[in-house]
Design an enzyme around this catalytic site. Structure first.
Site, PDB file in Angstrom:
ATOM      1  N   HIS A  17       3.357   6.154  -4.392  1.00  0.00           N
ATOM      2  CA  HIS A  17       3.893   4.947  -3.972  1.00  0.00           C
ATOM      3  C   HIS A  17       4.120   3.909  -5.275  1.00  0.00           C
ATOM      4  O   HIS A  17       2.920   3.456  -5.901  1.00  0.00           O
ATOM      5  CB  HIS A  17       2.891   4.002  -3.065  1.00  0.00           C
ATOM      6  CG  HIS A  17       3.193   2.748  -2.763  1.00  0.00           C
ATOM      7  ND1 HIS A  17       3.809   2.427  -1.379  1.00  0.00           N
ATOM      8  CD2 HIS A  17       3.232   1.387  -3.105  1.00  0.00           C
ATOM      9  CE1 HIS A  17       3.994   1.172  -1.255  1.00  0.00           C
ATOM     10  NE2 HIS A  17       4.003   0.560  -2.373  1.00  0.00           N
ATOM     11  N   CYS A  48       3.702  -6.594  -3.641  1.00  0.00           N
ATOM     12  CA  CYS A  48       2.428  -7.222  -3.092  1.00  0.00           C
ATOM     13  C   CYS A  48       2.453  -8.509  -3.385  1.00  0.00           C
ATOM     14  O   CYS A  48       2.327  -8.901  -4.531  1.00  0.00           O
ATOM     15  CB  CYS A  48       1.521  -6.526  -3.235  1.00  0.00           C
ATOM     16  SG  CYS A  48      -0.034  -6.865  -2.679  1.00  0.00           S
ATOM     17  N   HIS A  97       5.720   1.350  -7.597  1.00  0.00           N
ATOM     18  CA  HIS A  97       6.565  -0.048  -8.051  1.00  0.00           C
ATOM     19  C   HIS A  97       7.235   0.164  -9.421  1.00  0.00           C
ATOM     20  O   HIS A  97       6.805   0.831 -10.137  1.00  0.00           O
ATOM     21  CB  HIS A  97       5.832  -1.478  -7.937  1.00  0.00           C
ATOM     22  CG  HIS A  97       5.343  -1.794  -6.659  1.00  0.00           C
ATOM     23  ND1 HIS A  97       5.799  -2.617  -5.764  1.00  0.00           N
ATOM     24  CD2 HIS A  97       4.471  -0.965  -5.581  1.00  0.00           C
ATOM     25  CE1 HIS A  97       5.231  -2.657  -4.516  1.00  0.00           C
ATOM     26  NE2 HIS A  97       4.504  -1.898  -4.629  1.00  0.00           N
ATOM     27  N   ARG A 104       8.341  -3.684   5.458  1.00  0.00           N
ATOM     28  CA  ARG A 104       7.223  -4.108   5.256  1.00  0.00           C
ATOM     29  C   ARG A 104       7.086  -4.617   3.869  1.00  0.00           C
ATOM     30  O   ARG A 104       6.863  -5.708   3.468  1.00  0.00           O
ATOM     31  CB  ARG A 104       6.272  -3.198   5.864  1.00  0.00           C
ATOM     32  CG  ARG A 104       4.740  -3.635   5.934  1.00  0.00           C
ATOM     33  CD  ARG A 104       3.747  -3.682   4.752  1.00  0.00           C
ATOM     34  NE  ARG A 104       3.775  -2.518   4.100  1.00  0.00           N
ATOM     35  CZ  ARG A 104       3.333  -2.436   2.728  1.00  0.00           C
ATOM     36  NH1 ARG A 104       2.892  -3.396   2.004  1.00  0.00           N
ATOM     37  NH2 ARG A 104       3.236  -1.322   2.165  1.00  0.00           N
ATOM     38  N   ASP A 105       6.723  -3.770   2.957  1.00  0.00           N
ATOM     39  CA  ASP A 105       6.481  -3.940   1.727  1.00  0.00           C
ATOM     40  C   ASP A 105       7.754  -4.829   0.739  1.00  0.00           C
ATOM     41  O   ASP A 105       7.478  -5.722  -0.055  1.00  0.00           O
ATOM     42  CB  ASP A 105       6.370  -2.567   0.791  1.00  0.00           C
ATOM     43  CG  ASP A 105       5.496  -2.822  -0.556  1.00  0.00           C
ATOM     44  OD1 ASP A 105       5.061  -4.063  -0.885  1.00  0.00           O
ATOM     45  OD2 ASP A 105       4.947  -1.768  -1.161  1.00  0.00           O
TER      46      ASP A 105
END
Ligand SMILES: CC(C)(COP(=O)([O-])OP(=O)([O-])OC[C@H]1O[C@@H](n2cnc3c(N)ncnc32)[C@H](O)[C@@H]1OP(=O)([O-])[O-])[C@@H](O)C(=O)NCCC(=O)NCCSC(=O)C[C@@](C)(O)CC(=O)[O-]
Length: 343
Positions: free
Chosen positions: A234, A267, A236, A33-34
Site C-alpha cells: 500500500h 490519511c 502513497h 475510502r482512502d
C-alpha cells in the site's frame, strides 16, 4: 529427448509464458475510502456510490467502499452505510469496509441485519493499526499494543459473523511523527494481525516517502514471520516512488497491491502525505510485463475506463488527475482525435 519445464517454457509465446498463476496481481482499489476520506468538502453519497459503480464496471474486483469510523474523526466517511445500500453490487466483486473498533463493527452488522441481501452488502472488513505508537495514537487514540488488544475481539466477532478480515499496518517505512521506522516492529505487528485471524496484511507506506531499497529491506524483514502470499503493498506517492515500490514488492513475491484511481487520497492523520499510487499508473506499468492484473473486464481491469474515472472523480474534487498515465493517455487521445476524425 526429455522435455524439461525450461524447454516447455521456451515453446510458449512470451506473453502467455508469463501468465502463470504466480504472476497474477490483484488490485485493491481504495479510492472510495482512502481516496475520499481526506477531502474537506462534503461529497454526496450519490457520488461515492457512483465511484464504486464505475470502478466495478471497469473490472475492479476488490473495492474498499468506505469506513465505519467515528464521524468526529473522519467526517467524510459518515455516509458509508448509505453508500453500501445505494451502490450496485456486481457478482465476483468484493466490497470491504474499514472498521476501527467494536462500535464500527456493531454499526456494520446492524446495517447488514437491516438490509439482508444475497450476497450481503459486504462480507469483508479491514482493521488497521500502525508500526509506531505515535501514529497509532494519532489514528486510533491508543498505543500499538493496546490497539491489538482492542482489535482482537473485533476480529473474532467479525469472523464469527462470517466476515473476512484484512489488516493494515500503517507507517511501515516512515512515520510522520517519529521518522524512520524499525522494520522489526512492522514484522511484529503484521504477525500479530495474522495470528489474530486476518487473512492478509497490507503494509502501508502511509507518508509515501519509501524508496525501493527501503521497501525491499522492510519486506525482507516482514517475510521472516508472514508468508509473502499474505502480504499486500500500500504505497502513497508523495515522493514519486510509488510505482517503483510496487514493482519492488512484486519482485519480492507480493501479489496484492492497493491503489487509488486518479491517485486521490491520503490519511488525515499523516500530515504531508499525498494520495495512493494511481491505479492507472500501476496498470500501465504492468502492461506487457510478466505480471497480469486480474479483473472482471475480460480477465483484467480496463485501463481506458480507469483513466476516465480518474479524471471524472478528480475534476469533481476540483483538480486534475495526478495519475501520470492518466494525464498522458488523455493528452494522447486529444492529439489523436482530430486525426481519427480525418481533420
Ligand atoms: C477508533 C476511534 C473511534 C477512537 O476514538 P476515541 O475518541 O478514542 O473513541 P471513543 O470510544 O472515546 O468514542 C468517541 C466518540 O466517537 C464515537 N465512536 C467511536 N467509535 C465509533 C465508530 N466506529 N463509529 C461511529 N462512532 C464512533 C463514540 O460513540 C463517541 O461518541 P460520543 O459519545 O462522543 O458522541 C477513532 O480514533 C477513529 O475513528 N479513528 C479512525 C481514524 C481513521 O479513520 N483514519 C483513517 C483511516 S486509516 C488510514 O488511512 C491508513 C491506511 C489504512 O490507509 C493505510 C496506510 O496508508 O497506512
Amino acid at each position: 529427448m526429455m522435455l524439461t519445464s525450461k524447454h516447455l517454457l521456451r515453446s510458449i509465446p512470451r506473453t502467455r509464458r508469463y501468465a502463470t498463476a504466480a504472476n497474477f496481481v490483484k488490485i485493491v482499489e481504495v479510492s472510495p475510502r482512502d481516496g475520499l476520506q481526506n477531502e474537506k468538502g462534503v461529497i454526496p453519497v450519490a457520488i461515492k456510490a457512483d465511484l464504486v459503480n464505475r470502478l466495478g464496471r471497469a473490472g475492479v474486483e476488490i473495492i474498499e467502499a468506505g469506513s465505519f469510523v467515528s464521524p468526529k474523526w473522519v467526517p467524510q466517511m459518515a455516509g458509508t452505510a448509505e453508500v453500501l445500500t445505494q451502490m450496485e453490487r456486481l457478482p465476483n466483486v468484493r466490497y470491504p469496509v474499514l472498521v476501527p473498533n467494536q462500535k464500527g463493527l456493531d454499526n456494520l452488522t446492524a446495517l447488514l441485519s437491516e438490509h439482508p441481501a444475497s450476497p450481503p452488502l459486504t462480507n469483508e472488513i479491514a482493521i488497521f493499526t500502525a508500526a509506531t505508537d505515535a501514529m497509532s495514537r494519532a489514528n486510533l487514540n491508543t498505543t500499538m499494543d493496546e490497539s491489538l488488544v482492542r482489535l482482537a475481539p473485533v476480529t473474532r466477532a467479525a469472523r464469527d459473523k462470517g466476515l473476512r478480515v484484512r489488516g493494515y499496518v500503517s507507517v511501515a517505512i516512515a512515520c510522520p511523527y517519529t521518522g524512520p521506522v524499525d522494520y522489526v516492529r512492522v514484522r511484529n505487528m503484521a504477525k500479530a494481525l495474522i495470528d489474530m485471524g486476518c487473512y492478509e496484511i497490507s503494509l502501508g507506506d502511509t507518508v509515501g516517502m519509501g524508496t525501493p531499497t527501503q521497501v525491499s529491506e522492510m519486506l525482507e524483514e516482514v517475510k521472516k514471520s508472514v508468508p509473502v502470499e499474505q502480504l499486500a503493498g500500500h504505497f502513497h506517492d508523495t515522493y514519486g516512488t510509488a510505482v517503483a515500490n510496487v514493482l519492488t514488492a512484486l519482485d519480492h513475491g507480493v501479489r496484492t497491491i492497493d491503489s487509488s484511481v486518479g491517485g486521490i487520497g491520503g490519511c488525515p492523520y499523516a500530515p504531508g502525505a499525498l494520495g495512493n499510487v494511481a491505479t492507472e499508473d500501476v496498470l500501465y506499468a504492468l502492461q506487457g510485463s510478466r505480471y497480469q492484473v486480474t479483473g472482471t473486464s475480460n480477465g483484467t481491469i480496463d485501463l481506458d475506463k480507469m483513466v476516465d474515472i480518474g479524471w471524472w472523480i478528480s475534476e469533481l474534487l476540483g483538480r486534475e488527475s495526478v495519475s501520470r498515465a492518466g494525464r498522458a493517455i488523455r493528452s494522447r487521445r486529444r492529439r489523436e482525435a482530430p486525426m481519427k476524425a480525418g481533420l
